[in-house]
Design an enzyme around this catalytic site. Structure first.
Site, PDB file in Angstrom:
ATOM      1  N   HIS A 133      30.012  49.735  -6.368  1.00 47.15           N
ATOM      2  CA  HIS A 133      30.693  50.751  -7.170  1.00 47.15           C
ATOM      3  C   HIS A 133      32.191  50.404  -7.162  1.00 47.15           C
ATOM      4  O   HIS A 133      32.683  49.808  -6.191  1.00 47.15           O
ATOM      5  CB  HIS A 133      30.455  52.105  -6.493  1.00 47.15           C
ATOM      6  CG  HIS A 133      30.922  53.302  -7.249  1.00 47.15           C
ATOM      7  ND1 HIS A 133      32.235  53.701  -7.268  1.00 47.15           N
ATOM      8  CD2 HIS A 133      30.247  54.210  -7.991  1.00 47.15           C
ATOM      9  CE1 HIS A 133      32.345  54.811  -7.997  1.00 47.15           C
ATOM     10  NE2 HIS A 133      31.157  55.138  -8.444  1.00 47.15           N
ATOM     11  N   ASP A 210      28.665  51.574   2.223  1.00 45.03           N
ATOM     12  CA  ASP A 210      28.870  52.667   1.282  1.00 45.03           C
ATOM     13  C   ASP A 210      27.536  53.401   1.166  1.00 45.03           C
ATOM     14  O   ASP A 210      26.591  52.905   0.544  1.00 45.03           O
ATOM     15  CB  ASP A 210      29.314  52.063  -0.067  1.00 45.03           C
ATOM     16  CG  ASP A 210      29.345  53.101  -1.185  1.00 45.03           C
ATOM     17  OD1 ASP A 210      28.847  54.219  -0.984  1.00 45.03           O
ATOM     18  OD2 ASP A 210      29.859  52.765  -2.276  1.00 45.03           O
ATOM     19  N   GLN A 213      24.778  56.687  -2.057  1.00 50.03           N
ATOM     20  CA  GLN A 213      23.459  56.902  -2.667  1.00 50.03           C
ATOM     21  C   GLN A 213      22.338  56.916  -1.630  1.00 50.03           C
ATOM     22  O   GLN A 213      21.183  57.167  -1.969  1.00 50.03           O
ATOM     23  CB  GLN A 213      23.172  55.804  -3.708  1.00 50.03           C
ATOM     24  CG  GLN A 213      24.123  55.807  -4.881  1.00 50.03           C
ATOM     25  CD  GLN A 213      24.041  57.097  -5.705  1.00 50.03           C
ATOM     26  OE1 GLN A 213      23.030  57.795  -5.706  1.00 50.03           O
ATOM     27  NE2 GLN A 213      25.123  57.416  -6.398  1.00 50.03           N
ATOM     28  N   LYS A 236      26.728  64.515  -3.549  1.00 49.41           N
ATOM     29  CA  LYS A 236      25.510  63.824  -4.008  1.00 49.41           C
ATOM     30  C   LYS A 236      24.306  64.220  -3.163  1.00 49.41           C
ATOM     31  O   LYS A 236      23.188  63.789  -3.413  1.00 49.41           O
ATOM     32  CB  LYS A 236      25.714  62.310  -3.947  1.00 49.41           C
ATOM     33  CG  LYS A 236      26.773  61.818  -4.944  1.00 49.41           C
ATOM     34  CD  LYS A 236      26.937  60.321  -4.829  1.00 49.41           C
ATOM     35  CE  LYS A 236      28.178  59.824  -5.535  1.00 49.41           C
ATOM     36  NZ  LYS A 236      28.083  59.856  -6.995  1.00 49.41           N
ATOM     37  N   CYS A 374      30.364  53.070 -13.186  1.00 47.24           N
ATOM     38  CA  CYS A 374      31.440  52.588 -12.290  1.00 47.24           C
ATOM     39  C   CYS A 374      31.019  51.317 -11.570  1.00 47.24           C
ATOM     40  O   CYS A 374      31.315  51.125 -10.377  1.00 47.24           O
ATOM     41  CB  CYS A 374      31.847  53.653 -11.279  1.00 47.24           C
ATOM     42  SG  CYS A 374      32.679  55.026 -12.030  1.00 47.24           S
TER      43      CYS A 374
HETATM   44  C1  LIG Z   1      27.481  53.781  -4.513  1.00 51.26           C
HETATM   45  C2  LIG Z   1      28.639  54.706  -4.750  1.00 51.26           C
HETATM   46  N1  LIG Z   1      29.763  54.499  -4.080  1.00 51.26           N
HETATM   47  C3  LIG Z   1      30.839  55.296  -4.236  1.00 51.26           C
HETATM   48  C4  LIG Z   1      30.806  56.358  -5.109  1.00 51.26           C
HETATM   49  C5  LIG Z   1      32.015  57.234  -5.236  1.00 51.26           C
HETATM   50  O1  LIG Z   1      31.719  58.500  -4.752  1.00 51.26           O
HETATM   51  P1  LIG Z   1      32.765  59.691  -4.902  1.00 51.26           P
HETATM   52  O2  LIG Z   1      33.128  59.747  -6.357  1.00 51.26           O
HETATM   53  O3  LIG Z   1      32.002  60.895  -4.447  1.00 51.26           O
HETATM   54  O4  LIG Z   1      33.924  59.378  -4.048  1.00 51.26           O
HETATM   55  C6  LIG Z   1      29.657  56.587  -5.854  1.00 51.26           C
HETATM   56  C7  LIG Z   1      29.614  57.668  -6.861  1.00 51.26           C
HETATM   57  O5  LIG Z   1      28.922  57.594  -7.834  1.00 51.26           O
HETATM   58  C8  LIG Z   1      28.533  55.754  -5.655  1.00 51.26           C
HETATM   59  O6  LIG Z   1      27.407  55.942  -6.333  1.00 51.26           O
END
Ligand SMILES: Cc1ncc(COP(=O)(O)O)c(C=O)c1O
Length: 416
Positions: A133, A210, A213, A236, A374
């Site tokens: 992401h 990270d 998900q 999420k 993203c």
């Molecule tokens: C794999 C992953 N990393 C990071 C993020 C960023 O999360 P946040 O916008 O809650 O900071 C997301 C959000 O879609 C994500 O799916």
């Protein structure tokens, strides 16, 4: 036979009871009952979370940590017991290894600006993957740019799995950190993170995962994983927005420098300089999101109240049912076909733009996400502008998948 009837564990999973916990699911959209399949972007909230936050604001709110009065002490107890429950939700050995942030993005930035700025030097390398992401790309581009370090990228195969051979070969004495996603938001791939951590640790290199998900779907045990840093977002996983955590091993958090300065993160301030508080407070400058922490802990309690094994199996069956049904629609192509996946079905339709399909699905009450999710470098890797993504949560049903399939047929007919 319905997929549920054929699986005794899943039969035990009472999705109708769960749906009643989520007030928003009873609304309609564009004249149709809402079918919410955008859970990877953000999930809906159960009464158990909403009520706990509401109760806090109505009965107990005061600032934490610095009051002798009763409300402040009650708020502090609620805030710190939330930290404790979140720590045990992820198997953290100590509460102080859980730092509250605004979410995964801020968590990764925290590691980038503390670890990255203090540990990287010119010529060093960090390893990310091609399915990250933007939150796990851009902070590293900024910090590596400041320090003269380089980013290397683990390639992704056509099925959406990582090339671990490449990883084994490219981890070198110059590597300082490996940072990869536990589960891909755009493909759904569950990465072999235990193997990645083992290989990195054999070279003495720390790993950041990270978990944005992963936390809604998988049982996470940071101790068993032996991961150095683990980031996730509350929103999420049925909790409030603007809240998340970074787990860090105390052996790292104790020695890394603070990030943001301000109240709460200090021990003593005078004009000659400042000494810092111990962890976790060293990384929590300013008044925290107290209600957010309480809401996230309530979300962890909510997930814990479900039969986790049945939940995993149920969500898996939703995914396989969706995959099979959608793959049989002429022109539909799934993006991300790894054997090990969690709750994401990404697809394209030959000759049609994802945005047009998404709009027509919305007109039929179905919320999906369209675009690059993203993850633009990943879209480039597959030479596509984006995908249509249906992503599942505990409250989704097989009937909703049937609706998605019917609505996709209809959208294709209208657009072709
Ligand atoms: C794999 C992953 N990393 C990071 C993020 C960023 O999360 P946040 O916008 O809650 O900071 C997301 C959000 O879609 C994500 O799916």
């Amino acid at each position: 036979m319905s997929p549920v009837a054929s699986n005794p564990d899943v039969k035990l999973f009472d999705v109708e009871k769960i749906r009643k916990d989520f007030p928003i699911l009873s609304r309609s959209v564009n004249g149709h009952p809402l079918v919410y399949l955008d859970n990877a972007a953000s999930s809906q909230k159960p009464d158990q979370v909403l009520d706990r936050m509401d109760h806090y604001y109505r009965n107990t709110h005061a600032n934490v940590h610095r009051g002798v009065h009763t409300l402040s002490q009650e708020a502090t107890d609620l805030f710190e017991s939330s930290r404790s429950r979140i720590a045990s939700f992820i198997g953290a050995p100590s509460d102080k290894e859980v730092i509250f942030t605004r979410g995964t993005t801020e968590s990764i930035n925290l590691v980038a600006y503390t670890f990255g700025l203090s540990q990287l030097k010119e010529g060093d390398e960090i390893i990310l993957s091609a399915m990250e992401h933007h939150s796990n790309i851009v902070p590293w581009q900024i910090v590596c740019g400041m320090k003269g370090a380089t980013i290397k990228v683990i390639p992704v195969f056509d099925d959406g799995t990582l090339d671990l051979e490449w990883f084994r070969k490219n981890i070198t004495t110059k590597t300082r950190l490996v940072s990869v996603t536990h589960v891909s938001n755009a493909l759904g791939t569950i990465n072999p993170v235990s193997t990645i951590i083992r290989i990195a640790h054999e070279h003495g290199i720390p790993v950041l995962l990270d978990g944005a998900q992963a936390s809604p779907h998988l049982q996470i045990d940071v101790k068993e994983l032996d991961v150095d840093f683990y980031a996730f977002s509350s929103h999420k996983m049925y909790g409030p927005t603007g809240m998340g955590i970074i787990y860090g091993k105390s052996s790292w958090l104790d020695v890394l420098p603070p990030w943001q300065g301000g109240g709460e993160m200090i021990k003593d301030v005078n004009w000659a300089g400042t000494t810092y508080n111990s962890i976790p407070f060293k990384y929590e400058a300013g008044t925290p999101d107290i209600a957010g922490a309480i809401g996230l802990a309530a979300a962890c309690d909510y997930i814990n109240s479900l039969d986790r094994n049945a939940m995993v199996q149920y969500e898996h069956l939703l995914l396989t049912t969706c995959t099979e049904a959608m793959n049989s629609i002429p022109g539909v192509k799934a993006i991300g076909t790894a054997a090990d996946k969690a709750s994401v079905y990404s697809f394209n339709v030959k000759g049609l733009h994802p945005y047009d399909i998404g709009t027509l699905l919305d007109q039929q009450g179905i919320a999906v996400r369209t675009g690059h999710h993203c993850a633009q470098p990943l879209m480039d890797r597959f030479s596509i502008p984006g995908t249509i993504r249906a992503s599942f949560a505990v409250y989704n049903t097989f009937e909703e998948i049937e609706k998605l399939v019917r609505a996709t047929h209809k959208a294709i007919k209208i657009l072709s």
